[in-house]
Design a protein around this motif. Sequence first.
Motif, mmCIF file in Angstrom:
data_model
loop_
_atom_site.group_PDB
_atom_site.id
_atom_site.type_symbol
_atom_site.label_atom_id
_atom_site.label_comp_id
_atom_site.label_asym_id
_atom_site.label_seq_id
_atom_site.Cartn_x
_atom_site.Cartn_y
_atom_site.Cartn_z
ATOM 1 N N LEU A 83 -22.458 181.477 58.786
ATOM 2 C CA LEU A 83 -22.585 181.297 60.427
ATOM 3 C C LEU A 83 -23.749 181.354 61.038
ATOM 4 N N LEU A 84 -24.721 182.012 60.598
ATOM 5 C CA LEU A 84 -26.099 183.309 61.672
ATOM 6 C C LEU A 84 -27.060 181.739 61.574
ATOM 7 N N ASP A 85 -27.053 180.829 61.079
ATOM 8 C CA ASP A 85 -28.186 179.824 60.590
ATOM 9 C C ASP A 85 -27.879 179.052 61.407
ATOM 10 N N CYS A 90 -26.449 177.516 69.651
ATOM 11 C CA CYS A 90 -25.723 177.757 70.699
ATOM 12 C C CYS A 90 -26.357 178.707 71.348
ATOM 13 N N ARG A 91 -25.575 178.876 72.805
ATOM 14 C CA ARG A 91 -26.766 179.377 73.626
ATOM 15 C C ARG A 91 -25.098 180.389 73.901
ATOM 16 N N TYR A 483 -23.762 171.333 69.784
ATOM 17 C CA TYR A 483 -23.034 169.952 68.715
ATOM 18 C C TYR A 483 -22.816 169.848 67.225
ATOM 19 N N ASP A 484 -24.461 170.513 66.916
ATOM 20 C CA ASP A 484 -24.983 170.654 65.542
ATOM 21 C C ASP A 484 -23.958 171.466 65.238
ATOM 22 N N ALA A 485 -23.364 172.953 65.912
ATOM 23 C CA ALA A 485 -22.777 173.516 65.286
ATOM 24 C C ALA A 485 -21.095 173.731 65.026
ATOM 25 N N LEU A 486 -21.125 172.479 66.057
ATOM 26 C CA LEU A 486 -19.186 172.152 65.908
ATOM 27 C C LEU A 486 -18.837 171.919 64.484
ATOM 28 N N PRO A 488 -16.496 169.313 61.454
ATOM 29 C CA PRO A 488 -16.758 167.748 62.181
ATOM 30 C C PRO A 488 -14.937 167.375 63.287
ATOM 31 N N LEU A 489 -13.917 168.131 63.167
ATOM 32 C CA LEU A 489 -13.041 167.293 64.191
ATOM 33 C C LEU A 489 -14.145 167.555 65.644
ATOM 34 N N ALA A 490 -14.665 168.939 65.397
ATOM 35 C CA ALA A 490 -14.874 168.438 67.534
ATOM 36 C C ALA A 490 -15.489 167.951 67.892
ATOM 37 N N ARG A 491 -16.571 167.154 66.383
ATOM 38 C CA ARG A 491 -17.430 166.315 66.570
ATOM 39 C C ARG A 491 -17.328 164.755 66.893
ATOM 40 N N ASP A 492 -15.723 164.881 66.160
ATOM 41 C CA ASP A 492 -15.525 163.704 66.327
ATOM 42 C C ASP A 492 -14.221 163.306 67.615
ATOM 43 N N VAL A 493 -13.509 164.549 67.686
ATOM 44 C CA VAL A 493 -13.627 164.687 69.002
ATOM 45 C C VAL A 493 -14.639 164.053 70.604
ATOM 46 N N LEU A 494 -15.170 164.418 70.557
ATOM 47 C CA LEU A 494 -16.437 164.590 71.389
ATOM 48 C C LEU A 494 -16.706 163.079 70.847
ATOM 49 N N ASP A 495 -17.319 162.974 69.850
ATOM 50 C CA ASP A 495 -17.675 161.057 69.914
ATOM 51 C C ASP A 495 -16.662 160.156 70.254
ATOM 52 N N ARG A 496 -14.965 160.164 69.860
ATOM 53 C CA ARG A 496 -13.809 159.742 70.036
ATOM 54 C C ARG A 496 -13.474 159.242 71.281
ATOM 55 N N LEU A 497 -14.335 160.563 72.045
ATOM 56 C CA LEU A 497 -14.347 160.115 73.980
ATOM 57 C C LEU A 497 -15.361 159.827 74.574
ATOM 58 N N THR A 498 -16.608 159.383 73.584
ATOM 59 C CA THR A 498 -17.772 158.639 74.166
ATOM 60 C C THR A 498 -17.374 157.643 75.173
ATOM 61 N N PRO A 499 -16.581 156.772 75.223
ATOM 62 C CA PRO A 499 -16.501 155.638 75.987
ATOM 63 C C PRO A 499 -15.877 155.802 77.561
ATOM 64 N N LEU A 500 -15.999 157.174 77.451
ATOM 65 C CA LEU A 500 -15.327 157.354 79.068
ATOM 66 C C LEU A 500 -16.507 158.041 79.561
ATOM 67 N N GLY A 501 -17.699 157.894 79.067
ATOM 68 C CA GLY A 501 -18.859 158.026 80.104
ATOM 69 C C GLY A 501 -18.893 159.687 80.915
ATOM 70 N N LEU A 502 -18.674 160.726 80.086
ATOM 71 C CA LEU A 502 -18.080 162.110 80.708
ATOM 72 C C LEU A 502 -18.923 162.453 79.820
ATOM 73 N N ASP A 503 -19.813 163.846 80.296
ATOM 74 C CA ASP A 503 -20.059 164.687 79.933
ATOM 75 C C ASP A 503 -19.043 165.361 79.477
ATOM 76 N N LEU A 504 -18.866 165.827 78.692
ATOM 77 C CA LEU A 504 -17.572 166.050 78.283
ATOM 78 C C LEU A 504 -17.668 168.149 76.824
ATOM 79 N N GLU A 505 -18.956 168.284 77.034
ATOM 80 C CA GLU A 505 -19.570 169.866 77.521
ATOM 81 C C GLU A 505 -20.065 171.047 78.483
ATOM 82 N N LYS A 506 -19.957 169.885 79.609
ATOM 83 C CA LYS A 506 -20.159 170.998 80.844
ATOM 84 C C LYS A 506 -18.535 171.710 81.124
#
Length: 926
Positions: A83-85, A90-91, A483-486, A488-506
Amino acid sequence: MSPFGALREQLLGAAETFAGGPRALPDILAGMVDDVDRALREELEIFPVCHHSPASALAMARRLREKQPEVIYLELCEDLRPLLDELRNCRLPVALQAFATDLDGFPSERAPLSVVAPITEASAEYQAISYALDTPGVELVLVDRSSDHVFQWEPADPPEEAGRGEQEEEAALHGDAVGVEIGDLRPGFAELEEHLLHHGKVRHWSEWWDQYVEQPLAGADYETYRQVMVLIGSLFRRLRPSRDARRATDEDRERYMWTRIREHLTASGADPADCLHVCGAFHAASRVEQFGLASTAPFEITPRTGTRWRYGLIPSSHSAIEAQFGLAPGSVSVAAATWEKSVKRTGVTPFRLDGQRGTRKRAARKRLPDPVPAGPVTDRLSGFLSDAPALDALDEAELLGWCVDIVRLARRNGYLSSTADAIAVFETSILLAGMRGRARPTPYDFQDAAVTCIEKDTVPGRRDVRRLCEILLGGDRIGEVGYDALPPLARDVLDRLTPLGLDLEKRTIQRALLDFSATPELEPCSDLLWMLRRLLPGDAVRPIMGARRLGERPIQESWDLAIGRNQRAIVELGYEGVTIEQVLEQRLRKAVHAPKATAATALQAVEDSLLYLKSRRFTDELGARAVELLAAERTVDDAPEVLRGVRRLLAHYRTTEPELPRWCAAFVTAGYAHYCTLLPTAFADDDTGARQVAAMLGFLISLESLAVSLGCDHTQLELAVKQSHPTEPGKTALLWAAETQLGLLTTAELRERCDGLLDNPLVVPAYPRYLSGFVQALESVPSLSPLVVELLSKAFARLPDTVLLPWLPKLIVTLREQAAELVPVLVREADRTFPAGLAAVDAWVPPWEGRAAPEPAPPIAATGPVPGLLAARPESCDAVTALLGLDPAWPDAAGDPAVPPGAGAAGALLAAHPETAGAVAALLTV
């Protein structure tokens, strides 16, 4: 001769002079010096640290640039190394996490298992990780016990960690995970901590540590820092009670780490002079026989269990770290501010991972200077302990800035603060610092002064002044996983909700509007949001408009989304599967196969499968499991939930499919036989409530026609009712209602029984319980609603106040909690029964009170076919007359002419309504 010989003699002399009693104090002091000597003479250099300590981070940054080790052994769970790599994506702060849901070797009731290790920038471990990952040729080896061993060695009831994760609502980022600390330096018993706080004139441990350890060591050289940290670790170790539950675990951790270090050195052939062992100061003063490279004492590391662990990064925060590790609120924020100020003041260049999110882009890394060889170990403790600490000069500019900013922040939060309050906070801070023996006010002095001068006696807003000071001095910094450290499921969720046009990482709450008529392509987003609603905490995905029910499909939906604020929950979903659908399927299957699963649980799982997954195969599998669970149940506690669930599913299948699924038909037949068998026992069992019995009758009576068509026998139900002999009034009313529905009891007989209850003074106090049973009976016999309204009206009219008034609140609560769906039935029936306006109330006569007898009609001639037919077949007229509540009167059998034809009530009825008799005669003559 040891370099600490003079110090040992000095401490022993002082102890013998001032102790004047047992030899415990000299032994402790001499043992502390021996621990320091032993740790510093070790061939492998030991770097003692404290958890989230700016002084440790500064010393680590300096030492790494001087020594430039090629191998760093870090006290951290060895299986967290991959995980350290991902930290550079991350912030900070974030936490390394190991998570397990499918346990093998641990009790199932402990699931899920979770281990977290938070990382902040102001920590020595982050400096070591950054140096190792960004410096070519440097190897980073984690040597602490694995996550599996954390729970293998965990005490049955850890005394210090219990309840730490529930101190604040904002600390839920770590949940109930077990925290892994590097350098847990805290007294092992309350008496010592209380003594230090009292004589140090501070409020809590974090303030004591900052005042008496952090500040003096911030500018100390490396050797002094190292010796002081080992000395403190030895002190707390030797003063820890011998029966402390964590003592054996800590010693096993030390044996584990030294065993792993020797194994790595043997396998790699690395030179110990080029290595560095980073561990907590408590473990640096270890006295186990496996300590050091020269030790040959064996230690057997137990194998891991078969539990499958998942690994990932989750966001952390200062408040989450404070709550989980028992630190004072705001202490980690103060440490972060102290770190930034110390870096500017000392000029030390800290190590940061290249591309680290949340940090300013820095210039290209300069080449590290040549390593400085380590010099001989010298005694730095004598001078450090004997010299008075250098008092920092008052930094007026910094303190003035704090005072002005806190007044401005207080005014924004509703306080009536002014420039005078800023001056008062400034002077009070200096006064408090002087009273506590320090020339420069600390953030804690400033916080106390602000509370005294600004808060007064009320808090106008939701934040008090102490919380405002924490925000001012750094705030509750919250990390973020990139995003790159999430998983696969979390990245899939963000990708599938992209049509909403929202910045879901906020981390803010965002509103999503879905209009399916205008944008039908958003329907997959709606399906995903409903699944997330089913799996995530309540505030992560919250519907404002729209619902997901069987047979319903909204045209528009509105959602409040806080996915960025609930990153941890989504990351942990990623440990269970690759997609949301897979996780939901696994959870539903696990729920129906759990040891405590019931038929109601399985029916709810079937409904969720229909709503979210739309998989006929999987739904049939869950339905078959529901049949198995229903047949195996020995109680009827969940009968109301079973009844509601099966009714919804039957209504859905009847409107959407040509025939019922096989499992659904099997559930109805199995339920019919099951509840018929348990009905007599449920009526007699005192532990079974009237609500459960009413639900059983509702299942048997409302689904009887379907069950009979599928092969069940109606005789089963009749026999079950006849074998039932309740003693409780509510269940007795339910039995009477069932007998009425089955034709075993007429409505007139039932009314007569109820009137008899009101006429019996011994039964009147229990009459409301009978009424409650009749209300529950509407679940199975809705045709009784006119009688129930009649009985309720009679109760309100005839019951004494001592019985009626205490019963009314209970009736309302019962209707609201257990029979909410029955209230509309009663209201509609009451609307049909009672007058619609006040003007008609005075002249209104209740239908059950009867009507006046009609005027006698003139006798009709006993001629024609109708009188002859009635005389030949009087049974029909007798039955009709009896139903009307009248007494039939007929001529004698010989047709005595003295008796007028058609005399009596029956004759009067025929005379009043000759059309009916004529119509019947016409039909018969045809």
